[in-house]
Design an enzyme around this catalytic site. Structure first.
Site: not given
Ligand code: FAD
Length: 603
Positions: A126, A239, A241, A255, A258, A314, A380, A415
């Site tokens: 990556f 960021q 992407h 998306l 990468e 990125r 992103h 990132r």
């Molecule tokens: C398409 C895509 C591909 C990606 N690929 C990669 C990758 O290959 N490798 C990598 O390292 N990163 C990747 N990323 C980034 C990574 O996926 C995210 O940064 C990461 O998953 C965020 O995880 P999180 O647990 O912080 O939040 P999330 O997984 O978004 O979870 C947020 C949670 O909070 C809840 N929530 C939000 N607001 C509230 C509220 N007010 N009350 C109650 N619940 C709430 C939501 O319902 C959800 O359950 C990618 C991102 C995208 C969009």
């Protein structure tokens, strides 16, 4: 599930409440449970639908399966350099040291990673990572990660409140006392009595028009933390992407992983030029191939060749694509070509990138094994988030923790791909343990929720129903998204940022009189009205910090201040809610000093 109904309002009591059921929230909840806490997870979508499920490429961890010379020190160095040295060094260090163990643990819990020929977890290349180090499951790594964590959380009997949105946090004597939420389906309110809240709400992408993020990413955790008195850092760093779909319009921003470039894909302009060789910055010259021949040899012999420029971090690739499009060398739909078809066999592409194959076939009628994709930058990820202690993830507010994308510091100004999923696991575990230790330390002296605060939270949540003749929240949201895209996007200038701040003030005034129709039972207009308050305050943080930082670094590019500035490289911008609680105050803060033994890696 515990709780009693009082006056129509549900009430529950826990040691730890985790807001968010993505990778960060689930890992934190498991850690809190394993440390002996009574823990609940609250999430605004269905369990299993958090954004983490969309992660494609993999989890960065220096397990050394592909390259034995990989280790935490190299990963730490890559992370700091990718973040242009603005990262919280301690978070980057902990992340690099602990990610391998967290991946192995995920495997112990049932995650089925792709394998090398000798049976180890396969690791892929990556951008910005010196060695192939992303543990992955095809291009569906997030799905496997969520499946594994969710299964474990359910098996442990952790209470889950799904389709339930947290709108306020309660404090007593300056410490967290609880949280206020509503069921999305019925509109009924819930009070959680708890001394420890872990915010794990993800990002802010829905403030921008073109984004890879889903509807949930409205910056709720960022805004909840600010309203509770915590600070945010690094908010100017968003960021973009480099590779989002540009066509058809209905999926613009979606998306394109990468991994396409990691597995051999190259970028070409409309004149057929492989243009990334023209955009190698001095900072990365020593480690980037400057001829097509060397770049192509690297895929088979990484020890004796330098990385292709398509795999620069990125921010560099997104800016280069933006420049090519602006110079008139874009594709018919305003993007750039990403070509893996001419470089790899169809079977290889279908095996390594199954989701991408289907995504393009079904949404754009493009066969990526036979023709190039059209792609362009898409909003992103937000590097900025709640300012936390590196070891415990506690914010400045006692009892309030933040983890995952809604926390700040780990990724600095940019990132590296794969470093988010590792971040969720490493700091999710740490936050869950710290939040439990704090709750236990209180004994019988837990802060109590003030009933007047519950009443105020209820009044505030219902306010949009009380207004007559105002605007629909959808119109304001759509105008905000367009404005952020146009004025606070990938390339910024002082005049546009000033314009954006005055537009945000106007949106805030419009939002005061926005009106929702109908009643509280499943009412998406009402849900959006509540989310919009968060989107507006977070957008103001981004625009204000972007105006203040007079340099270009990572995910913040100023046309009027091109290039990094050494003085700006020594400080963070910190934002807080202002005294009136309606706007944003900003100040500078020196970066934490890196110890000499770590400085040695950058000599
Ligand atoms: C398409 C895509 C591909 C990606 N690929 C990669 C990758 O290959 N490798 C990598 O390292 N990163 C990747 N990323 C980034 C990574 O996926 C995210 O940064 C990461 O998953 C965020 O995880 P999180 O647990 O912080 O939040 P999330 O997984 O978004 O979870 C947020 C949670 O909070 C809840 N929530 C939000 N607001 C509230 C509220 N007010 N009350 C109650 N619940 C709430 C939501 O319902 C959800 O359950 C990618 C991102 C995208 C969009």
């Amino acid at each position: 599930m515990s709780g009693d109904a009082r006056g129509g309002m549900e009430r529950h009591s826990y040691d730890v409440v985790v807001v968010g059921a993505g990778g960060a929230g689930l890992r934190a909840a498991i850690a809190a449970h394993d440390s002996g806490a009574r823990v609940a997870v609250v999430c605004k979508s269905l369990l299993g639908k958090a954004h983490t499920v969309m992660a494609e490429g993999g989890i960065a961890a220096s397990m050394g399966n592909a390259y034995p010379e990989d280790n935490w020190e190299v990963h730490f160095r890559d992370t700091m350099r990718g973040g242009k040295m603005l990262n919280n060094w301690r978070m980057a260090q902990l992340h690099a040291q602990e990610a391998p163990e967290r991946v192995m643990e995920l495997e112990d819990w049932g995650a089925l990673f792709d394998r090398t020929e000798d049976g180890l977890i396969s690791q892929r290349d990556f951008g910005g990572h010196k060695y192939a180090r992303l543990a992955h499951v095809g291009d569906r790594t997030g799905l496997e990660m969520i499946r594994t964590l969710q299964q474990r959380a359910v098996a442990l009997g952790i209470d889950v409140f799904m389709e339930c949105t947290v709108t306020d946090l309660f404090k007593a004597d300056g410490k967290i006392a609880g949280a206020f939420a509503y069921w999305r389906e019925s509109g009924r309110f819930i009070v959680f009595d708890t001394p420890s809240v872990i915010l794990a709400t993800g990002g802010i992408g829905k403030s921008f028009k073109v984004t890879s993020n889903s509807w949930e990413y409205t910056g709720d955790g960022h805004a909840l933390a600010m309203r509770a008195g915590a600070s945010l850092i690094n908010m100017e760093f968003v960021q973009f992407h480099p590779t989002g779909m540009v066509w058809p319009p209905s999926v613009k921003g979606l998306l394109v992983t990468e991994s396409v470039r990691g597995d051999g894909g190259i970028l070409k302009n409309s004149e057929g030029e492989r243009f990334m060789f023209d955009y190698i910055p001095d900072f990365f010259k020593d480690e980037t191939a400057d001829t097509i021949e060397e770049a192509d040899r690297w895929y088979d012999d990484k020890k004796n060749n330098r990385r292709p420029p398509e795999l620069l971090p990125r921010d560099e690739v997104a800016r280069a694509i933006n420049s090519e499009i602006k110079a008139g060398r874009g594709t018919p739909h305003g993007g750039i070509y990403l070509d893996i078809a001419s470089r790899r066999a169809p079977e290889f592409i279908r095996k390594r990138l199954p989701s991408m194959y289907h995504q393009f076939k079904e949404l754009a009628d493009v066969d990526i094994t036979a023709e190039p994709m059209e792609i362009g930058p898409t909003c992103h990820y937000v590097m900025g988030g709640v300012e936390v202690d590196a070891d415990t993830q506690q914010s400045e507010v006692t009892g309030l923790y933040a983890v995952g994308e809604c926390s700040g510091g780990m990724h600095g100004s940019n990132r590296l791909g794969g470093n988010s999923l590792g971040d969720l696991l490493v700091f999710g575990k740490r936050a869950g343990e710290a939040a439990t230790a704090y709750a236990n330390s209180l004994g019988d002296t837990r802060p109590q929720v003030d009933e007047a605060d519950v009443k105020a939270a209820q009044t505030s949540a219902l306010a949009p129903f009380e207004v007559e003749g105002g605007e629909n929240p959808y119109t304001i949201q759509s105008d905000l998204q367009q404005s952020m895209n146009d004025l606070v996007g990938i390339i910024r200038t002082a005049s546009e940022l000033e314009e954006s701040l005055s537009e945000i003030e106007a949106f805030k005034a419009r939002a005061k009189t926005m009106v929702v129709e109908g009643h509280r039972q499943y009412n998406p207009g009402w849900h959006l009205a509540l989310d919009l308050r968060n989107m507006l305050i977070v957008s103001e943080c981004i625009a204000k910090a972007a105006l203040a930082r007079e340099e270009s670094r990572g995910g913040h590019t100023r046309d009027d201040f091109p290039g990094p500035n050494a003085e700006w490289g020594t400080k963070n911008l910190v934002v807080n809610l202002d005294a009136e609680g309606t706007g944003v105050d900003l100040h500078e803060k020196p970066l934490p000093e890196m110890p000499d033994e770590l400085k040695g890696y950058f000599a």
